[in-house]
Design a protein around this motif. Sequence first.
Motif, PDB file in Angstrom:
ATOM      1  N   PRO A 183      -2.932  16.044   8.881  1.00 31.87           N
ATOM      2  CA  PRO A 183      -2.736  15.729  10.302  1.00 31.87           C
ATOM      3  C   PRO A 183      -1.606  14.716  10.444  1.00 31.87           C
ATOM      4  N   ALA A 184      -0.921  14.765  11.562  1.00 35.08           N
ATOM      5  CA  ALA A 184       0.187  13.838  11.810  1.00 35.08           C
ATOM      6  C   ALA A 184      -0.336  12.585  12.496  1.00 35.08           C
ATOM      7  N   TYR A 185      -0.081  11.432  11.864  1.00 36.48           N
ATOM      8  CA  TYR A 185      -0.446  10.141  12.433  1.00 36.48           C
ATOM      9  C   TYR A 185       0.808   9.278  12.546  1.00 36.48           C
ATOM     10  N   ILE A 186       0.812   8.413  13.566  1.00 32.10           N
ATOM     11  CA  ILE A 186       1.838   7.383  13.689  1.00 32.10           C
ATOM     12  C   ILE A 186       1.125   6.047  13.819  1.00 32.10           C
ATOM     13  N   HIS A 210      -2.579   0.581  15.414  1.00 28.62           N
ATOM     14  CA  HIS A 210      -3.420   1.705  15.806  1.00 28.62           C
ATOM     15  C   HIS A 210      -2.831   2.980  15.212  1.00 28.62           C
ATOM     16  N   HIS A 211      -3.705   3.869  14.789  1.00 31.66           N
ATOM     17  CA  HIS A 211      -3.248   5.165  14.283  1.00 31.66           C
ATOM     18  C   HIS A 211      -3.439   6.214  15.376  1.00 31.66           C
ATOM     19  N   TRP A 212      -2.323   6.754  15.819  1.00 29.26           N
ATOM     20  CA  TRP A 212      -2.308   7.787  16.848  1.00 29.26           C
ATOM     21  C   TRP A 212      -2.159   9.152  16.175  1.00 29.26           C
ATOM     22  N   ARG A 213      -3.041  10.069  16.540  1.00 25.88           N
ATOM     23  CA  ARG A 213      -3.046  11.404  15.934  1.00 25.88           C
ATOM     24  C   ARG A 213      -2.454  12.427  16.900  1.00 25.88           C
ATOM     25  N   ALA A 214      -1.653  13.322  16.337  1.00 22.02           N
ATOM     26  CA  ALA A 214      -1.008  14.358  17.149  1.00 22.02           C
ATOM     27  C   ALA A 214      -2.050  15.304  17.712  1.00 22.02           C
ATOM     28  N   PRO A 215      -1.761  15.911  18.851  1.00 20.06           N
ATOM     29  CA  PRO A 215      -2.660  16.946  19.391  1.00 20.06           C
ATOM     30  C   PRO A 215      -2.900  18.031  18.357  1.00 20.06           C
ATOM     31  N   SER A 216      -4.090  18.579  18.342  1.00 22.26           N
ATOM     32  CA  SER A 216      -4.465  19.534  17.294  1.00 22.26           C
ATOM     33  C   SER A 216      -3.552  20.758  17.281  1.00 22.26           C
ATOM     34  N   THR A 217      -3.032  21.136  18.418  1.00 24.37           N
ATOM     35  CA  THR A 217      -2.149  22.306  18.454  1.00 24.37           C
ATOM     36  C   THR A 217      -0.841  22.041  17.724  1.00 24.37           C
ATOM     37  N   ASP A 218      -0.441  20.748  17.608  1.00 24.09           N
ATOM     38  CA  ASP A 218       0.789  20.417  16.916  1.00 24.09           C
ATOM     39  C   ASP A 218       0.583  20.226  15.427  1.00 24.09           C
ATOM     40  N   LEU A 246       8.313   8.368   7.146  1.00 23.17           N
ATOM     41  CA  LEU A 246       7.201   9.302   7.039  1.00 23.17           C
ATOM     42  C   LEU A 246       6.553   9.101   5.679  1.00 23.17           C
ATOM     43  N   ARG A 247       5.227   8.928   5.670  1.00 24.74           N
ATOM     44  CA  ARG A 247       4.513   8.604   4.432  1.00 24.74           C
ATOM     45  C   ARG A 247       3.361   9.580   4.214  1.00 24.74           C
ATOM     46  N   ALA A 248       3.190  10.006   2.965  1.00 24.23           N
ATOM     47  CA  ALA A 248       2.086  10.905   2.617  1.00 24.23           C
ATOM     48  C   ALA A 248       1.549  10.552   1.245  1.00 24.23           C
ATOM     49  N   SER A 249       0.240  10.708   1.095  1.00 28.41           N
ATOM     50  CA  SER A 249      -0.421  10.429  -0.187  1.00 28.41           C
ATOM     51  C   SER A 249      -1.651  11.304  -0.363  1.00 28.41           C
ATOM     52  N   GLY A 250      -1.494  12.591  -0.061  1.00 26.53           N
ATOM     53  CA  GLY A 250      -2.598  13.513  -0.254  1.00 26.53           C
ATOM     54  C   GLY A 250      -3.789  13.258   0.645  1.00 26.53           C
ATOM     55  N   GLY A 251      -3.599  12.498   1.730  1.00 29.33           N
ATOM     56  CA  GLY A 251      -4.687  12.229   2.657  1.00 29.33           C
ATOM     57  C   GLY A 251      -5.480  10.975   2.369  1.00 29.33           C
ATOM     58  N   PHE A 252      -5.129  10.225   1.315  1.00 30.73           N
ATOM     59  CA  PHE A 252      -5.867   9.004   0.966  1.00 30.73           C
ATOM     60  C   PHE A 252      -5.449   7.868   1.891  1.00 30.73           C
ATOM     61  N   THR A 253      -6.280   7.537   2.831  1.00 29.59           N
ATOM     62  CA  THR A 253      -6.130   6.494   3.852  1.00 29.59           C
ATOM     63  C   THR A 253      -5.027   6.832   4.858  1.00 29.59           C
ATOM     64  N   ARG A 254      -5.279   6.476   6.093  1.00 24.02           N
ATOM     65  CA  ARG A 254      -4.282   6.704   7.136  1.00 24.02           C
ATOM     66  C   ARG A 254      -3.038   5.863   6.899  1.00 24.02           C
ATOM     67  N   ARG A 255      -3.218   4.649   6.378  1.00 22.58           N
ATOM     68  CA  ARG A 255      -2.053   3.774   6.161  1.00 22.58           C
ATOM     69  C   ARG A 255      -1.013   4.422   5.259  1.00 22.58           C
ATOM     70  N   ALA A 256      -1.469   5.196   4.282  1.00 23.71           N
ATOM     71  CA  ALA A 256      -0.541   5.833   3.350  1.00 23.71           C
ATOM     72  C   ALA A 256      -0.210   7.257   3.747  1.00 23.71           C
ATOM     73  N   ASN A 257      -0.673   7.683   4.917  1.00 28.22           N
ATOM     74  CA  ASN A 257      -0.432   9.045   5.401  1.00 28.22           C
ATOM     75  C   ASN A 257      -0.103   9.015   6.887  1.00 28.22           C
ATOM     76  N   SER A 258       0.830   8.153   7.243  1.00 27.47           N
ATOM     77  CA  SER A 258       1.215   8.016   8.648  1.00 27.47           C
ATOM     78  C   SER A 258       2.660   7.563   8.718  1.00 27.47           C
ATOM     79  N   TRP A 291       0.887  -1.187   0.000  1.00 30.50           N
ATOM     80  CA  TRP A 291       0.000   0.000   0.000  1.00 30.50           C
ATOM     81  C   TRP A 291       0.914   1.223   0.000  1.00 30.50           C
ATOM     82  N   PRO A 292       1.667   1.414  -1.090  1.00 32.42           N
ATOM     83  CA  PRO A 292       2.782   2.365  -1.061  1.00 32.42           C
ATOM     84  C   PRO A 292       2.339   3.819  -1.151  1.00 32.42           C
TER      85      PRO A 292
END
Length: 337
Positions: free
Chosen positions: A153-156, A327-335, A113-125, A100-101
């Motif tokens: 948004p930042a996800y891990i 699990h996808h953990w999202r950064a605090p909104s202030t960050d 660090l992975r990004a894909s324009g926001g399409f799915t968390r797996r490709a943007n975390s 799922w590159p």
Amino acid sequence: MDFTTGGRLEVRITPDDVHKRVSVRLLTGDLSGPERFTDVVGVLTSWTGGVLHITRRSGESVRIEESALVAGKVVPAAPARRRGPAANARELDRVAARGWPPTEREPLGEWELRASGGFTRRANSVLPLGDPGCGLDEALRRVTGWYAERGLPAYIQVSTGAEGTQEVLAAELETRGWTREVSAQVRIAALAPIADQDADISAVTLSRQIDDDWLARYQRSSRPTPEALSVLTGGPSVWFATIRGEAGESPAAIGRCVVDGRWAGFAAVETAPEQRRQGLARAVMTALARRALEEGASAAYLQVETDNGGAHALYDGMGFTLHHSYHHWRAPSTDSA
């Protein structure tokens, strides 16, 4: 679970056992009433100020007052797995990431660090498979900055529940205000039994190309962005399966499989709501499994959200077993603003 020595309950863990897998028994409920006990098994992620935190296989963090402990001991790093192909969590997470590159990636030590324009968390975390090469707070600062530059948004993505998974990182993120938003399971199976399913695959069409019909059934993005198309069609050896609907209608069922060495990864298995429970999803997976066997694969994996009960029933019936969770953990909104 035996906590006793000479018939007496004993607490055989100390703060020195932080980061080890433990099993504890604690007293719960109204202490003025009948005594009630409960057991908790997981990774001891902290023990400070008279409070223990244990992260369970599910990713849930349990807070325990030291005064409530009646027994505890260190247990093996992970239970023995008796079914399914041999694999560790890191191997599976790497294989699934290749299947799922993302359209954009950048290393941070052993993190990716992975990004894909926001399409799915797996490709943007972030995929954190080791040491980021700097302190955790500095790593998180770089992560949130990188995603902020992209308007995301930042996800891990953090795995739990198997040897070598990241319960400690999950606990550290929680203490820093990160939020666990979505949990999923990684399930595995031998591939040959899936290919041997008693399913009618005569209506299944396999293709290397993704077409408008397939996309019309795909729930996540019927009008995909270029980034979505790149993710869907990316991977070592990708196949798309379709069971056509009546003239002018969307397909009755679809699926996707990516072959990567010994692994065949299944995704996007979807059936028209009015045609569920007719064996169409099973037929799609069977046809894809047979093609993957022809390419030399021998093991199967898939990722399914924890609360998707219908999918779990299908995969249970096809022989898939739980390997670990993520699990996808999202950064605090202030960050991440």
